[in-house]
Design an enzyme around this catalytic site. Sequence first.
Site, mmCIF file in Angstrom:
data_model
loop_
_atom_site.group_PDB
_atom_site.id
_atom_site.type_symbol
_atom_site.label_atom_id
_atom_site.label_comp_id
_atom_site.label_asym_id
_atom_site.label_seq_id
_atom_site.Cartn_x
_atom_site.Cartn_y
_atom_site.Cartn_z
ATOM 1 N N HIS A 186 0.902 -1.192 0.016
ATOM 2 C CA HIS A 186 0.051 0.050 -0.025
ATOM 3 C C HIS A 186 0.755 1.141 -0.134
ATOM 4 O O HIS A 186 0.349 2.337 0.407
ATOM 5 C CB HIS A 186 -0.988 0.004 1.310
ATOM 6 C CG HIS A 186 -1.814 -1.218 1.435
ATOM 7 N ND1 HIS A 186 -2.991 -1.396 0.700
ATOM 8 C CD2 HIS A 186 -1.336 -2.473 2.179
ATOM 9 C CE1 HIS A 186 -3.238 -2.730 1.170
ATOM 10 N NE2 HIS A 186 -2.358 -3.391 1.931
ATOM 11 N N SER A 246 14.936 20.915 -16.285
ATOM 12 C CA SER A 246 13.753 21.728 -16.594
ATOM 13 C C SER A 246 14.017 23.223 -17.209
ATOM 14 O O SER A 246 15.213 23.417 -16.977
ATOM 15 C CB SER A 246 13.179 22.120 -15.120
ATOM 16 O OG SER A 246 12.226 23.110 -15.449
ATOM 17 N N LYS A 305 15.971 21.364 -10.971
ATOM 18 C CA LYS A 305 15.299 20.115 -11.439
ATOM 19 C C LYS A 305 16.193 19.226 -12.074
ATOM 20 O O LYS A 305 16.998 19.594 -12.777
ATOM 21 C CB LYS A 305 14.043 20.388 -12.187
ATOM 22 C CG LYS A 305 12.935 21.023 -11.642
ATOM 23 C CD LYS A 305 12.502 20.253 -10.447
ATOM 24 C CE LYS A 305 11.750 18.924 -10.708
ATOM 25 N NZ LYS A 305 10.202 19.268 -11.583
ATOM 26 N N GLU A 350 10.236 7.565 -16.849
ATOM 27 C CA GLU A 350 8.836 7.972 -16.909
ATOM 28 C C GLU A 350 8.382 7.617 -18.270
ATOM 29 O O GLU A 350 7.257 7.007 -18.635
ATOM 30 C CB GLU A 350 8.708 9.695 -16.894
ATOM 31 C CG GLU A 350 8.779 10.120 -15.422
ATOM 32 C CD GLU A 350 8.852 11.389 -15.414
ATOM 33 O OE1 GLU A 350 8.116 12.061 -14.486
ATOM 34 O OE2 GLU A 350 9.708 12.017 -16.135
#
Length: 467
Positions: free
Chosen positions: A159, A286, A292, A299
């Site tokens: 979980h 970024s 970043k 991804e």
Amino acid sequence: MAKQSHATWGGRFSAGPAKLMLQFSESVSFDRRLAPFDIAGSQAHAAMLARVGLISAREHAEIHAGLERILAAIHAGRFTWDTALEDVHMNIEQALTKRVPAAARLHTARSRNDQVATDMRLFLKHACGVLGEKIRGTQRALLAVAARDGAVPIPGYTHLQRAQPVPLAHHLLAWMEMLGRDVARFAAVADHVNWCPLGSGALAGTTLPIDREFTARLLGFVDARGKPRVTPNSMDAVADRDGYVEFAAACALFGGHVSRLAEDLILWSSTEFGFVSLPDAFCTGSSLMPQKKNPDSCELLRGKAARLQGNLQTLLTLTKGLPLTYNRDLQEDKPPVFDSFDQVALCADVLAGTLAGLTVNRARCETAAGDPALLATDLADYLVERGVPFRKAHHAVGAVVKLAERNQVRLDRLPTAEVRKIHPAFGSDWQQVFDLKRAMARRRGTGMPGPVQIRRQLARWRKALQA
Ligand code: ARG
């Protein structure tokens, strides 16, 4: 109008296809990658025709050499593909016709229907081999991380809540099993498609005395003992696309595995977890926020899974409800198969590269795994060993956890006297349970995260991967 170009089937037509129809129906823009398989199929077919006396030895030699030259031209980028000739099969046949007169006999006892079915089975066998090897490469990259940093403890999650500590190797070996099943699945698909459809003709075979077993053997459609495998029903052979679906399903499952693995890496590399750092070479920055570093490879791996599932869905939908046997719809079966192949090959390499550059932040992992509450289950087992029924033990340990929370102390810092008030079976040694090393060492059964088991599994994979 392109009447001239349809020498292969234009006999009963008085007009050629419309330009728009040619553009709509061509497949050579994507099926040209079947050329090496198409040529191998034609060469085997020609050899068989010569063997049964349907063409002469000389004609066979001409066809064979002509096809070799075409293959060389294709490899060298010197071959001109013509969309007006529809597909890879007709492009190659026309090119051969220009070179050798015997080409007019090559299509004897053959249809594009059994031809394309043969090409695709050859392609799928090749593709399964390539992907199996690529995934094994990914597994080797994984094994290297496990061998180097495998002993670092991390929390295992259910979980997405910290559940029980495990050595990092145990988590990595879970990924290893997933990828191992993928490798086995591709091998199984290769075996399922390993039946030669050539000789099925358009759908009803041929009246000519061909030797299907001979062709099958030449093309490597044989069983483990070298016995030729030929498809047992000519109608099924030209209509069947199960192997494509199975291949796309194996790719989609791989995609699912990789997306789960990528998601773990995305979480682990976030500031919140901080368990690992991903290599710069597989991240991007970024355009706005200078600080970043985004986990783009992971991804995209997660995103590719959607595409792989889409390809599988396309094939399932394409084949449902089609009347036997061949229908032109089936030309649409190739782009999803090719795309799945290309994307899985890329994903396997990108994942291997990402893993190879991974660094493990030992201190962050140790802190996260060091919470004694993660060994609460072990504490219940401790009571069980002292004769307490598990449900009662679970309840007692729950009360201990509650007490620690209320007093705002770590579980292992509670005074023994307090703990004994909750259950008298707690002895003076109860805190030993929280020794992480000891806790792991006690997990001795097969498949468990104990050090002996981990060592055994690492050795097993090292051997399997020849790493
Ligand atoms: N390009 C076609 C395909 O991929 C080859 C088979 C054509 N057969 C036919 N009957 N038109 O499906």
